[in-house]
Design an enzyme around this catalytic site. Structure first.
Site, mmCIF file in Angstrom:
data_model
loop_
_atom_site.group_PDB
_atom_site.id
_atom_site.type_symbol
_atom_site.label_atom_id
_atom_site.label_comp_id
_atom_site.label_asym_id
_atom_site.label_seq_id
_atom_site.Cartn_x
_atom_site.Cartn_y
_atom_site.Cartn_z
ATOM 1 N N LYS A 76 4.415 8.686 9.147
ATOM 2 C CA LYS A 76 4.096 8.068 10.445
ATOM 3 C C LYS A 76 5.052 8.494 11.581
ATOM 4 O O LYS A 76 4.852 9.556 12.134
ATOM 5 C CB LYS A 76 3.980 6.556 10.276
ATOM 6 C CG LYS A 76 2.826 6.232 9.294
ATOM 7 C CD LYS A 76 2.337 4.807 9.287
ATOM 8 C CE LYS A 76 1.039 4.714 8.515
ATOM 9 N NZ LYS A 76 1.109 4.072 7.208
ATOM 10 N N ASP B 183 9.321 2.634 -0.101
ATOM 11 C CA ASP B 183 8.280 3.286 0.666
ATOM 12 C C ASP B 183 8.423 2.832 2.117
ATOM 13 O O ASP B 183 8.020 1.724 2.488
ATOM 14 C CB ASP B 183 6.892 2.941 0.117
ATOM 15 C CG ASP B 183 5.783 3.661 0.888
ATOM 16 O OD1 ASP B 183 6.103 4.325 1.893
ATOM 17 O OD2 ASP B 183 4.611 3.542 0.487
ATOM 18 N N TYR C 242 0.855 -1.189 0.000
ATOM 19 C CA TYR C 242 0.000 0.000 0.000
ATOM 20 C C TYR C 242 0.887 1.234 0.000
ATOM 21 O O TYR C 242 1.850 1.315 0.754
ATOM 22 C CB TYR C 242 -0.895 0.003 1.242
ATOM 23 C CG TYR C 242 -1.801 1.219 1.342
ATOM 24 C CD1 TYR C 242 -2.850 1.416 0.446
ATOM 25 C CD2 TYR C 242 -1.606 2.172 2.345
ATOM 26 C CE1 TYR C 242 -3.676 2.529 0.545
ATOM 27 C CE2 TYR C 242 -2.436 3.281 2.453
ATOM 28 C CZ TYR C 242 -3.465 3.459 1.554
ATOM 29 O OH TYR C 242 -4.291 4.558 1.653
HETATM 30 C C1 LIG Z 1 0.448 4.521 5.854
HETATM 31 C C2 LIG Z 1 1.191 4.310 4.595
HETATM 32 C C3 LIG Z 1 1.062 5.166 3.484
HETATM 33 C C4 LIG Z 1 0.045 6.276 3.449
HETATM 34 O O1 LIG Z 1 0.282 7.226 4.430
HETATM 35 P P1 LIG Z 1 -0.947 8.199 4.862
HETATM 36 O O2 LIG Z 1 -0.301 9.126 5.832
HETATM 37 O O3 LIG Z 1 -1.990 7.309 5.430
HETATM 38 O O4 LIG Z 1 -1.403 8.880 3.630
HETATM 39 C C5 LIG Z 1 1.872 4.965 2.397
HETATM 40 N N1 LIG Z 1 2.747 3.958 2.361
HETATM 41 C C6 LIG Z 1 2.904 3.110 3.397
HETATM 42 C C7 LIG Z 1 3.902 2.019 3.302
HETATM 43 C C8 LIG Z 1 2.110 3.236 4.527
HETATM 44 O O5 LIG Z 1 2.230 2.359 5.522
#
Ligand SMILES: *Cc1c(COP(=O)(O)O)cnc(C)c1O
Length: 429
Positions: free
Chosen positions: A265, A237, A143
């Site tokens: 995060k 990512d 994701y």
């Molecule tokens: C949480 C997450 C996102 C999206 O971040 P948001 O702050 O929710 O938009 C993108 N990539 C990874 C790997 C994530 O865990």
């Protein structure tokens, strides 16, 4: 015992689609309804009915020091007194950028945004601008936020051009997104064969959005060399794994250096933050230095930067935090496994630093197809039992769990006791 939450959910449903501002919060995959939160304190979460939970979600990762962490709050309060936003540069942005650049070999420069979604969307635009190519490769089960070109699902299988996985995303927007299978280098090669030119491969090097599924080192190395062969950028990512799996995220665990990295995060400590960074030659393509446009009214928000800086500095000054959190995560998963196996329930577990995952699955999970073969019904029942016992696990089999510093070994042991009770109850119907 959930009366107030049930009423609050009903009321929220009147005004907010599905009653929530992000779909996973609705507890749909475990068949329950969400509890509404009043407050958090350290490892604990309190709902509006007064129930207390040991929290293994921690806002889906950001809170490595737990809820209402004193030092984080102090950082917020002292900055907030000076003003909430200026839309002009502050020293805090440079300070946090410097801290991150010092840590990540792959990052010469970094830009802050407001969410992980924005970070990834911008990184991909930059990769396309830098290479002059349109196609990108992503992996099933990873994701990367909810921007259009990343909301894709496999058509007839892996290594195909993606179909939109949501109405509202034109097929034209996802036709440049190729899908490969996690930990399967042959599927990546097929993507390269099918495309005239791939701008970037984006991957969660430690996937946390299909449950916790780390990539194999050999796979990542081959990915690196395929990208090099084709002049394709490799983007890690690490919005979730950054400052979670280790101080340097996956880059502190694997001997593979990407061209760009996205973060979020933990670097916001609970405030909305995302960031993307990379090598100088790539980042210099970004506006105003270069032609690739990207902007944000609240980007680098001083309050968010202040708490992010405080969190990152503390983590840097004591990296042994990760060993300690990993010890606790391993105690949890190995205890969980013993309990499950004792009851004849197959369980797969993984730990990377402060991240952990478990699947009710007979076989090792290497990709999204494997993850989907887990016993989702058992998970739903288990989740419900644990909520009743005051343990807050992510409300989906396809999410990672997180240990925060206030979540002590004693709390891990208390959780294991409850897991044992819960699993026995589920098993005896
Ligand atoms: C949480 C997450 C996102 C999206 O971040 P948001 O702050 O929710 O938009 C993108 N990539 C990874 C790997 C994530 O865990």
């Amino acid at each position: 015992m959930f009366d107030k939450s049930a009423a609050a959910y009903k009321e929220a449903l009147k005004y907010i689609p599905g009653g929530v501002d992000s779909p996973v919060r609705a507890f749909k995959s475990v068949g329950g309804t969400p509890v509404f939160i009043d407050r958090g304190e350290g490892a604990y979460l309190y709902d509006i009915d007064g129930n207390r939970y040991i929290d293994f979600v921690q806002s889906w990762g950001p809170l490595i020091f737990g809820h209402a962490d004193k030092k984080s709050l102090d950082a917020v309060f002292s900055q907030a007194k000076k003003g909430l936003s200026f839309g002009a540069p502050t020293l805090l942005e440079t300070d946090l950028a410097r801290e991150i650049v010092e840590l990540f070999e792959s990052v010469d420069k970094i830009r802050f945004v407001n969410s992980g979604t924005e970070a990834v969307m911008s990184a991909i635009r930059l990769a396309r601008g830098f290479t002059g190519r349109d196609d990108i490769v992503k992996f099933e089960g990873c994701y990367h936020g909810h921007s259009d070109s990343l909301l894709v699902s496999a058509g007839s299988g892996a290594a195909t051009f993606g179909n939109p996985s949501s109405p509202g995303v034109p097929k034209d927007f996802t036709k440049h997104t190729l899908l490969a299978r996690y930990n399967d280098i042959e599927s990546v090669k097929r993507c390269f064969e099918a495309s005239d030119g791939i701008a970037c491969v984006i991957i969660e090097p430690i996937a946390g959005n299909m449950g916790l599924v780390p990539s194999d080192e050999e796979f990542l190395k081959e990915l690196r060399s395929i990208c090099d062969e084709h002049g394709t950028l490799l983007i890690f990512d690490e919005v979730m794994s950054g400052f979670r799996a280790s101080l340097k995220g996956a880059q502190g665990i694997y001997d593979v250096v990407p061209d760009m990295v996205t973060l979020g995060k933990v670097i916001g400590g609970g405030m909305p933050v995302g960031a993307f960074g990379g090598k100088e030659e790539i980042m210099s393509m970004l506006s105003p230095e270069g032609p690739v446009y990207q902007a944000g009214t609240l980007s680098g928000n001083p309050v968010a930067m202040a708490v992010g800086l405080s969190v990152v500095k503390r983590l840097k000054s004591d990296p042994s935090i990760y060993e300690e959190l990993e010890r606790r995560a391993k105690r949890l998963t190995s205890g969980f496994k013993d309990i499950a196996n004792g009851l004849g329930i197959p369980l797969q577990t993984e730990v990377r630093g402060s991240m952990f995952g478990f699947f009710f699955n007979e076989r090792e999970v290497k990709n999204f197809d494997d993850a989907k073969r887990s016993d989702l019904e058992l998970f739903a029942k288990f989740h419900q039992k644990m909520m009743g016992k005051g343990v807050y696990f992510a409300c989906s089999q396809f999410e990672a769990g997180f240990i925060c510093t206030p979540l002590t070994l004693e709390l891990v042991d208390e959780t294991l006791q409850k897991i044992e009770e819960g699993l026995k109850e589920v098993k005896n119907g």
